[in-house]
Structures are given as structure tokens and as C-alpha cells.
Write a protein that holds these residues in place. Structure first.
Motif, PDB file in Angstrom:
ATOM      1  N   ILE A 149      -8.663   6.651   1.667  1.00  0.00           N
ATOM      2  CA  ILE A 149      -9.289   7.886   1.658  1.00  0.00           C
ATOM      3  C   ILE A 149      -8.362   8.922   1.277  1.00  0.00           C
ATOM      4  O   ILE A 149      -8.373   9.619   0.285  1.00  0.00           O
ATOM      5  CB  ILE A 149      -9.855   8.321   2.815  1.00  0.00           C
ATOM      6  N   HIS A 150      -7.105   8.802   1.962  1.00  0.00           N
ATOM      7  CA  HIS A 150      -6.064  10.017   1.816  1.00  0.00           C
ATOM      8  C   HIS A 150      -5.501   9.752   0.491  1.00  0.00           C
ATOM      9  O   HIS A 150      -5.216  10.725  -0.233  1.00  0.00           O
ATOM     10  CB  HIS A 150      -4.937   9.663   2.997  1.00  0.00           C
ATOM     11  N   GLN A 151      -5.406   8.515  -0.064  1.00  0.00           N
ATOM     12  CA  GLN A 151      -4.717   8.221  -1.382  1.00  0.00           C
ATOM     13  C   GLN A 151      -5.784   8.576  -2.489  1.00  0.00           C
ATOM     14  O   GLN A 151      -5.301   9.342  -3.237  1.00  0.00           O
ATOM     15  CB  GLN A 151      -4.580   6.772  -1.469  1.00  0.00           C
ATOM     16  N   LEU A 152      -7.039   8.377  -2.310  1.00  0.00           N
ATOM     17  CA  LEU A 152      -7.917   8.814  -3.244  1.00  0.00           C
ATOM     18  C   LEU A 152      -8.094  10.322  -3.235  1.00  0.00           C
ATOM     19  O   LEU A 152      -8.091  11.117  -4.584  1.00  0.00           O
ATOM     20  CB  LEU A 152      -9.153   8.274  -2.852  1.00  0.00           C
ATOM     21  N   VAL A 153      -7.964  11.094  -2.068  1.00  0.00           N
ATOM     22  CA  VAL A 153      -7.956  12.675  -2.264  1.00  0.00           C
ATOM     23  C   VAL A 153      -6.741  13.066  -2.819  1.00  0.00           C
ATOM     24  O   VAL A 153      -6.958  13.957  -3.761  1.00  0.00           O
ATOM     25  CB  VAL A 153      -8.051  12.877  -0.703  1.00  0.00           C
ATOM     26  N   HIS A 160      23.098  10.124   1.505  1.00  0.00           N
ATOM     27  CA  HIS A 160      24.417  10.274   1.971  1.00  0.00           C
ATOM     28  C   HIS A 160      25.161   9.413   3.103  1.00  0.00           C
ATOM     29  O   HIS A 160      26.424   9.389   2.947  1.00  0.00           O
ATOM     30  CB  HIS A 160      24.431  11.851   2.390  1.00  0.00           C
ATOM     31  N   MET A 161      24.244   8.758   3.566  1.00  0.00           N
ATOM     32  CA  MET A 161      24.789   7.844   4.963  1.00  0.00           C
ATOM     33  C   MET A 161      24.807   6.408   4.227  1.00  0.00           C
ATOM     34  O   MET A 161      25.903   5.726   4.685  1.00  0.00           O
ATOM     35  CB  MET A 161      23.756   7.669   5.712  1.00  0.00           C
ATOM     36  N   ILE A 162      24.357   6.150   3.150  1.00  0.00           N
ATOM     37  CA  ILE A 162      24.369   4.732   2.788  1.00  0.00           C
ATOM     38  C   ILE A 162      24.864   4.727   1.317  1.00  0.00           C
ATOM     39  O   ILE A 162      24.668   5.588   0.558  1.00  0.00           O
ATOM     40  CB  ILE A 162      23.037   3.931   2.600  1.00  0.00           C
ATOM     41  N   LYS A 163      25.800   3.876   1.102  1.00  0.00           N
ATOM     42  CA  LYS A 163      26.671   3.595  -0.119  1.00  0.00           C
ATOM     43  C   LYS A 163      25.533   3.381  -1.495  1.00  0.00           C
ATOM     44  O   LYS A 163      25.805   4.177  -2.341  1.00  0.00           O
ATOM     45  CB  LYS A 163      27.765   2.639  -0.245  1.00  0.00           C
ATOM     46  N   PRO A 164      24.821   2.455  -1.313  1.00  0.00           N
ATOM     47  CA  PRO A 164      23.834   2.148  -2.643  1.00  0.00           C
ATOM     48  C   PRO A 164      22.947   3.383  -2.510  1.00  0.00           C
ATOM     49  O   PRO A 164      22.588   4.194  -1.622  1.00  0.00           O
ATOM     50  CB  PRO A 164      23.111   0.850  -2.238  1.00  0.00           C
ATOM     51  N   SER A 165      22.127   3.575  -3.758  1.00  0.00           N
ATOM     52  CA  SER A 165      21.268   4.666  -3.881  1.00  0.00           C
ATOM     53  C   SER A 165      19.875   4.307  -3.339  1.00  0.00           C
ATOM     54  O   SER A 165      19.416   3.077  -3.783  1.00  0.00           O
ATOM     55  CB  SER A 165      21.134   5.183  -5.301  1.00  0.00           C
ATOM     56  N   ILE A 166      19.112   5.033  -2.983  1.00  0.00           N
ATOM     57  CA  ILE A 166      18.114   4.711  -2.166  1.00  0.00           C
ATOM     58  C   ILE A 166      16.750   5.408  -2.841  1.00  0.00           C
ATOM     59  O   ILE A 166      16.852   6.563  -3.022  1.00  0.00           O
ATOM     60  CB  ILE A 166      17.908   4.900  -0.707  1.00  0.00           C
ATOM     61  N   SER A 167      15.781   4.888  -2.908  1.00  0.00           N
ATOM     62  CA  SER A 167      14.476   5.672  -3.454  1.00  0.00           C
ATOM     63  C   SER A 167      13.241   5.011  -2.328  1.00  0.00           C
ATOM     64  O   SER A 167      13.509   4.211  -1.474  1.00  0.00           O
ATOM     65  CB  SER A 167      13.849   5.355  -4.879  1.00  0.00           C
ATOM     66  N   PHE A 168      12.261   5.846  -2.324  1.00  0.00           N
ATOM     67  CA  PHE A 168      11.153   5.452  -1.418  1.00  0.00           C
ATOM     68  C   PHE A 168       9.782   5.588  -2.046  1.00  0.00           C
ATOM     69  O   PHE A 168       9.369   6.395  -2.802  1.00  0.00           O
ATOM     70  CB  PHE A 168      11.296   6.431  -0.200  1.00  0.00           C
ATOM     71  N   PHE A 169       9.186   4.566  -1.830  1.00  0.00           N
ATOM     72  CA  PHE A 169       7.589   4.604  -2.323  1.00  0.00           C
ATOM     73  C   PHE A 169       6.854   4.788  -1.092  1.00  0.00           C
ATOM     74  O   PHE A 169       6.695   4.232  -0.181  1.00  0.00           O
ATOM     75  CB  PHE A 169       7.235   3.229  -2.831  1.00  0.00           C
ATOM     76  N   ASN A 170       6.187   6.054  -1.402  1.00  0.00           N
ATOM     77  CA  ASN A 170       4.875   6.585  -0.218  1.00  0.00           C
ATOM     78  C   ASN A 170       3.846   5.954  -0.724  1.00  0.00           C
ATOM     79  O   ASN A 170       3.033   6.543  -1.521  1.00  0.00           O
ATOM     80  CB  ASN A 170       5.091   7.907  -0.445  1.00  0.00           C
ATOM     81  N   ALA A 171       3.471   4.844   0.174  1.00  0.00           N
ATOM     82  CA  ALA A 171       2.058   4.425  -0.099  1.00  0.00           C
ATOM     83  C   ALA A 171       1.025   5.097   0.468  1.00  0.00           C
ATOM     84  O   ALA A 171      -0.246   4.842   0.090  1.00  0.00           O
ATOM     85  CB  ALA A 171       1.798   3.075   0.553  1.00  0.00           C
ATOM     86  N   LEU A 172       1.002   6.135   1.244  1.00  0.00           N
ATOM     87  CA  LEU A 172       0.010   7.185   1.657  1.00  0.00           C
ATOM     88  C   LEU A 172      -0.304   7.837   0.432  1.00  0.00           C
ATOM     89  O   LEU A 172      -1.645   8.258   0.329  1.00  0.00           O
ATOM     90  CB  LEU A 172       0.406   7.978   2.783  1.00  0.00           C
ATOM     91  N   GLU A 173       0.404   8.426  -0.240  1.00  0.00           N
ATOM     92  CA  GLU A 173       0.168   9.231  -1.277  1.00  0.00           C
ATOM     93  C   GLU A 173       0.245   8.714  -2.710  1.00  0.00           C
ATOM     94  O   GLU A 173       0.404   9.301  -3.757  1.00  0.00           O
ATOM     95  CB  GLU A 173       0.929  10.591  -1.269  1.00  0.00           C
ATOM     96  N   ASN A 174       0.891   7.249  -2.914  1.00  0.00           N
ATOM     97  CA  ASN A 174       0.934   6.567  -4.075  1.00  0.00           C
ATOM     98  C   ASN A 174       2.002   7.278  -4.971  1.00  0.00           C
ATOM     99  O   ASN A 174       1.752   7.811  -6.379  1.00  0.00           O
ATOM    100  CB  ASN A 174      -0.091   6.388  -4.874  1.00  0.00           C
ATOM    101  N   LYS A 175       3.242   7.640  -4.325  1.00  0.00           N
ATOM    102  CA  LYS A 175       4.016   8.303  -5.312  1.00  0.00           C
ATOM    103  C   LYS A 175       5.501   7.826  -4.852  1.00  0.00           C
ATOM    104  O   LYS A 175       5.899   7.211  -3.486  1.00  0.00           O
ATOM    105  CB  LYS A 175       4.108   9.659  -5.509  1.00  0.00           C
TER     106      LYS A 175
END
Length: 701
Positions: free
Chosen positions: A500-504, A339-354
Motif C-alpha cells: 500500500i505504501h509503495q502504491l501510494v 565514507h566508511m567503506i572503500k567500495p561505493s554503495i547504493s541502496f534500493f529502498n523497497a518501501l518506496e521503490n527507488k
């Protein structure tokens, strides 16, 4: 019952006949304090010890007729258990358990201190940006710097003067007036050197300060003015820069050392100095605007734009920090940034690989691609995806030290504005804090799960077992098995925690059964799977092998796993755990990164408790007469192995070796003579079969 009360209750039960005291030490406050005194002894604080090795979490010593257990925790904190006894009335395991019991207490302190630092930093930035009068801003910068680093007692700025080409003192707090006479050349003394190379420095003794001043050729005049007042016992000095241009230096002193300055303090002061530089710049713009009335319109516009950016930076920061403090999760932060930035934003969460996106469409990148792109690069990337529209993306990574936490994926239809860039920067810092906080909470959760699992393994009766089963949500009468996974090779503990967190997370998401108990601890993952249907568990074991193959393809660390047999009833949990542990040891002894079940070990189960040295010695004692540099003897060993493999079938052995059967009989006679055995003697044959099996099993691995 809070964290410390649970630990004290454990000590009271174990030390019912021994008086004891528990002392805490807060490194950042340099404060030693009594937590609990059980007995009639007067509170007597123990000596503060220091641990130089990162992994050394415990030291045991004696002083004043008592045993002292000193536990060391991250960021310098310490806890000492003083037991009035000549010996330690605790087992090795109980001493180790105490470390984890008190860990939660110290982790809570660290989180509270981090929150307090963040609060002080935000308030200080707000304070220094609330005025445009240069002298007032400079005064506020130093007063707020002393709030950000509470251990400091004095501080001042040195700003570079273009006309004299020297660094001039500004807004001193805690110094006498002679400090105004000091003027440093670029490269002179500590101040001039920090301005010259842009590298912050820490000094934790008067000796270090004086040696460094002399090293960079401080003038006699400046030295006399500097030493006219008090001499610092500790100091920190950082550059003040706007982008790549240095405008001065900030320095703080301790007249009497309250605590040792560390890299964290230096980074905190450097971060504050960067924000202070913006305030100084704005104040200078305002001053120049008043002095040059002819340029008032242009300068006013610049100031207005700068102030708007600064205000927006503050508003963005406040809005995102508010979400973080309310524990609404990083998904909410991504939603607000969209809502703050004009372009659309996605995020890659490397801790949970999603991936997290406010829209239904997923970014056109795989998890593997994201990890490969930022395996070595730390800067943002512009990527164009060759599709129908040739879409362009800005990839903005977030790191915690060397650990890759995740990446913003900004869909660009036009160049990113400065305002949007600033918002993205603010969002990255807040999101980094959110992910680190989540990772810390996850580690605490895993430690709690580990304690629950250990309690389950040590159940005493059916009632206790039922209580533990209800606590972890497992049906006591279902079929169950235990799998233990291990990442054997790792280079950094912080990166190991993330893997370890990613694998769990992957195992939890892939295994659809509801009755499962899983957690990570150090470099291992423990899984207790349960179901009333036996076929469900067979399917789960198949799925585990699939997960390993898929995980390997994503450029992750190799891991291995041992799976126990499946038993009916949770009463067999100890047997399951022992089998899984033995299976993992079996793989480790052979340096194999596979996943196997206990049943797969087969005959080798008989040798799990034998050391590799004993097995090698047995193989050597039986077969060593065939081991020589003689080519004929090498043929004899090969003949023997083939003969045993084909169950002593002369025809099959001769065909396999491509030799005449008479030649085979001659070799077998020679083998009998060298090994002093008789192939017609069942005991000799069993010994040879066992030696050949062990050689093939252990030596090949």
C-alpha cells in the motif's frame, strides 16, 4: 493536546451523562494503571482479558454494574474503557473510532520501549567489551543480560569445557553456591539440549521447566542441586556461539513471574548472547596470551586486531545510531557508509521503490530485477553485469521478518575486507531500524489522514467545509473527483502495508497536480484530486490507468479502482465518495481487477443496490425454461441471446447463427411458447432484454 487528551475529550463529549474510567495495561511491564476517572466511583481496575486471534481488536463485556470495552493493541498492550451504565451509550462506529484514537498513544509507548531496549543493548555491549579479564567479562555479561531483560531476576552462563566434555556454570547472579556443583553433559536437561541443537527456548511455568528437564534425562545429582534453592516460575535459555561454533549457554530465571516471556524477549537475549560471545572470545584470547608467554607476540596481535574490529564496530554503530536518533533519514546513513567503506554503495529502498546513491550514476538494476532476485532468496548475492568492464556487485538484502525492506548494492573492484563487511552488517541493522521506524510513522500519518477525510465527508455546513478544505489543502471551489483503489488479495498484513505504501508513493510521484489528498488505510487507497482546470483531471484519470498497467508489469499484487464523476466544488465530496465506493463494489461483485469510472457502469447503475442473489433469481425466473440438457433448448437460448443482441433483427440474427431465416422464425415461436411471452408485447420484450443483459453481465464475470 496530546494523543490521550484528544481521546478523553471525545469520551467526555459522548458520555456526558455516564461516569467512566480508562485503564491501561502495559504487557511488557505487566502493569495495569489508571489513565482517567470521570465520576465519583472509586478506581476499580477491570479484569485483564487476552485475545488469541490476531485480528480481534475488541471485546465487550460486563462486570460490577458497568460495561467494559477492552481494546487490544500490537505487542500485548491493552486499554479498557469502563462505563458505569447498563448499556453502551456509543454507536458501533464510535466504538471503532476509539480503537484508532488510543492507537497513537500505544504506538508512542511501543516506540519509546524500542528506543529504551536499543539504548540498554548498546550500553550493555559497551560494558562487556570494556574489559579483557575473563571472570570480570563473564560477571558483566550476566549483570547486563538482566538489564537487557529487566523482568529476569537471576542468570548464569554455562561454558563448555573441552577437557571434561561438560558444561560448567560461570558467573551466577541470583543463585546460591550449590549451583557451582551442577555440571551438564551435552544433551542433558534444558541446558545441554540447547547447547546440542542451538535452539533457544522459553518456559513460562514451573511445570514446563520440570517436564523439559525430565524429557532430556537430567541426572538425579544435578536435579537435586538445581532444586536445592528457589524454583523458577519462568525461564529463557539461549546458545552462546561464535559464528557456527557453540561455546556455551546463557540462562535467565524469574523466581516470581512478573511477565510472560515472548519471542521478542528470546530474540533480544539471543542477540545479546551473540555480542557476549565476542567479548568472551576476546577475554579468552587475553587469558591465553598471559598463560603462554612464548606466543605473546602472535596473540597480542590477534587481540589488537579483534579489539580494533570491535572498536570500529562500536564506532560505526554509534555514528549510524546518532544519525538515526537525529532523524536525518536513511539517505544520510547511505552517505556516511560511503565514507566508511572503500567500495561505493547504493541502496534500493523497497518501501518506496527507488534507488539512493551518493553518485549521479544509477545502479545497473531495475526495480523489477531487484524484487525478482529477492522474492525467495534471503542471502547476499554476487552479480557480474556483462558490460564493457564486466562490473561485479555484492547485493546485500535487508529484511524485517519476511518483508523485503531493501538492498545494499556494493560495487566491487576487489574482494570486500573483513572491516568493510563488519561495517556493512552494522549499517544493515541500523538501516533496518530506520526503515521500520519510517514505516511506523507513515502508518500513523495515514491514520491521521483517514480521520481528516472522514471529518471532511461529515461536514455540516459551508463554514465547516471550508475549515476542512483548508486543513487538507484543497481549493473548495475547484473541480474534483475521488478514486478508491483496493488490493483484494493478500497473504500477510505486514507485506500488505508495504505494498500500500509503495502504491501510494507511485501515485503521488506520477500525479503532478498540487491539489491532491491521498492516503492508504488497510487494503485501500483513497485519492481526492482537485484542480481549477477540468482538463487537468481528465489527464489525471488517463494517468491512473497508465500507473495500473506499469504497476502490473513490476510483478506487484493486482489492484482495482473505482473513480467517481467529476464535479465542480468540494461540496460534492460526499457524492464523489459514494460513486467511487459503488464503482469499486461493482468491480468486486464481478471479481474484476480493472479501473473504471462511475459513468462506465452505464445501465448497471440501476442494479448496484440489488444483491447478486436477487439478480440471479430474476434471470432464472425468466430464462430457466430454456435451461435443460436438451441440445435443442441450448440452441434456443443461444438464438434468444443473439436475437436480443442484434436488436431483434431477424436477418442479422440468422446470419450470425448461420441458419435459414425460416428456421429462426420457428425457434422464436418455440421460445415464445416456452417463456410464455409475445415478442410483439413491449413489456415482454423489455423483460427479456433485461434478463439477457443481466445474464451477460453477471454470469460472464
Amino acid at each position: 493536546m496530546n494523543e490521550i487528551e484528544y481521546s478523553l475529550l471525545f469520551l467526555k463529549e459522548k458520555l456526558e451523562n455516564s461516569p467512566f474510567q480508562v485503564w491501561g495495561y502495559n504487557y511488557f511491564k505487566n502493569d495495569q494503571y489508571l489513565i482517567y476517572n470521570n465520576g465519583e466511583h472509586e478506581p476499580l481496575p477491570p479484569s485483564i482479558l487476552y485475545s488469541n486471534e490476531e485480528e480481534n481488536s475488541l471485546k465487550i463485556g460486563k462486570e460490577r454494574n458497568r460495561v467494559v470495552l477492552s481494546y487490544f493493541y500490537p505487542e500485548g498492550n491493552q486499554l479498557n474503557v469502563c462505563i458505569y451504565s447498563q448499556s453502551i451509550p456509543l454507536s458501533k462506529e464510535e466504538i471503532q473510532y476509539l480503537y484508532y484514537f488510543f492507537y497513537l498513544f500505544h504506538t508512542k509507548e511501543i516506540i519509546e520501549r524500542k528506543d529504551n531496549e536499543l539504548y540498554n543493548l548498546i550500553n550493555s555491549i559497551h560494558s562487556i567489551t570494556s574489559s579483557l579479564d575473563l571472570d570480570e567479562v563473564l560477571e558483566k555479561i550476566i549483570s547486563n543480560a538482566l538489564k537487557v531483560i529487566p523482568a529476569a531476576e537471576a542468570g548464569l552462563l554455562f561454558l563448555y569445557d573441552q577437557a571434561s566434555e561438560k558444561l560448567i556454570p560461570k558467573a551466577p547472579i541470583g543463585f546460591n553456591n550449590t549451583i557451582y556443583n551442577v555440571k551438564f553433559k551435552v544433551g542433558e536437561s534444558i541446558t545441554g539440549k540447547v547447547f546440542e541443537d542451538g535452539k533457544g527456548r522459553i518456559f513460562n511455568s514451573k511445570k514446563d521447566v520440570y517436564e523439559e528437564m525430565a524429557k532430556y534425562n537430567i541426572s538425579t545429582v544435578n536435579f537435586d542441586y538445581i532444586t536445592a534453592g528457589k524454583s523458577p516460575e519462568a525461564a529463557m535459555c539461549v546458545p552462546v556461539s561464535i559464528e557456527d561454533k557453540r561455546i556455551g549457554v546463557m540462562i535467565i530465571h524469574q523466581w516470581k513471574q512478573k511477565k510472560v516471556f515472548v519471542d521478542h524477549d528470546l530474540q533480544l537475549l539471543q542477540g545479546f548472547a551473540e555480542q557476549a560471545a565476542i567479548a568472551i572470545q576476546n577475554a579468552k584470547y587475553y587469558t591465553v596470551a598471559n598463560q603462554r608467554l612464548v606466543e605473546v607476540t602472535v596473540l597480542s596481535k590477534e587481540l589488537q586486531e579483534k579489539n580494533m574490529q570491535l572498536q570500529k564496530r562500536y564506532e560505526v554503530h554509534q555514528a549510524l545510531i546518532s544519525i538515526s536518533l537525529q532523524n536525518q533519514g536513511f539517505e544520510k546513513i547511505i552517505y556516511e557508509l560511503n565514507h566508511m567503506i572503500k567500495p561505493s554503495i547504493s541502496f534500493f529502498n523497497a518501501l518506496e521503490n527507488k534507488f539512493c546513491s551518493s553518485k549521479r550514476t544509477q545502479p545497473p538494476f531495475s526495480i523489477f530485477e531487484m524484487k525478482i532476485m529477492f522474492m525467495e532468496k534471503r542471502n547476499s548475492l554476487h552479480v557480474t553485469v556483462s558490460d564493457y568492464d564486466n562490473n561485479s556487485y555484492l547485493l546485500y538484502p535487508i529484511y524485517n521478518g519476511i518483508a523485503f525492506l531493501g538492498c545494499f548494492i556494493v560495487h566491487l573492484s576487489e574482494p570486500l575486507s573483513k572491516s568493510d563487511q563488519m561495517t556493512l552488517e552494522q549499517g544493515s541493522s541500523v538501516l533496518a531500524l530506520e526503515l521500520v521506524k519510517k514505516q511506523t510513522i507513515t502508518e500513523i500519518f495515514y491514520k491521521k489522514r483517514h480521520e481528516q477525510f472522514q471529518s471532511l465527508l461529515s461536514y455540516k455546513d459551508n463554514e465547516h467545509l471550508l475549515q476542512q478544505a483548508n486543513e487538507i489543502g484543497i481549493n473548495i471551489s475547484s473541480y474534483c473527483f475521488i478514486a478508491i483503489f483496493e488490493i483484494p488479495v493478500y497473504s500477510d498484513l505486514h507485506l500488505l502495508e508495504i505494498e500500500i505504501h509503495q502504491l501510494v508513493s507511485k501515485i503521488k510521484n506520477e500525479l503532478v497536480i498540487s491539489d491532491k489528498f491521498i492516503y492508504g488505510f488497510h487494503n485501500k487507497i483513497t485519492l481526492l484530486a482537485s484542480s481549477i482546470e477540468l482538463d487537468d483531471l481528465n489527464h489525471i484519470q488517463t494517468k491512473i490507468h497508465y500507473i495500473k498497467e506499469e504497476y502490473k508489469k513490476s510483478n506487484n499484487s493486482l489492484f482495482r479502482g473505482g473513480i467517481s464523476s467529476t464535479y465542480k466544488g468540494l461540496k460534492n465530496v460526499k457524492k464523489c465518495y459514494d460513486e467511487a465506493t459503488k464503482t469499486l463494489s461493482y468491480l468486486a461483485d464481478r471479481n474484476r481487477n480493472d479501473i473504471i469510472c462511475y459513468e462506465d457502469i452505464g445501465l448497471n447503475r440501476l442494479f448496484l443496490n440489488q444483491s447478486s442473489q436477487e439478480i440471479e433469481q430474476f434471470v432464472h425466473d425468466v430464462l430457466s425454461p430454456l435451461w435443460s440438457d436438451n441440445d435443442r433448448n441450448k440452441d434456443l437460448e443461444k438464438t434468444l441471446l443473439s436475437y436480443i443482441e442484434y436488436n431483434r433483427s431477424a436477418t442479422k440474427t440468422a446470419n450470425d447463427l448461420h441458419i435459414h431465416i425460416n428456421t429462426l422464425y420457428q425457434r422464436l415461436k418455440k421460445i415464445e411458447d416456452l417463456l410464455q411471452i409475445d415478442f410483439q408485447n413491449n413489456e415482454d420484450v423489455l423483460k427479456i432484454q433485461l434478463a439477457c443483459h443481466l445474464k451477460a453481465t453477471y454470469h460472464q464475470s
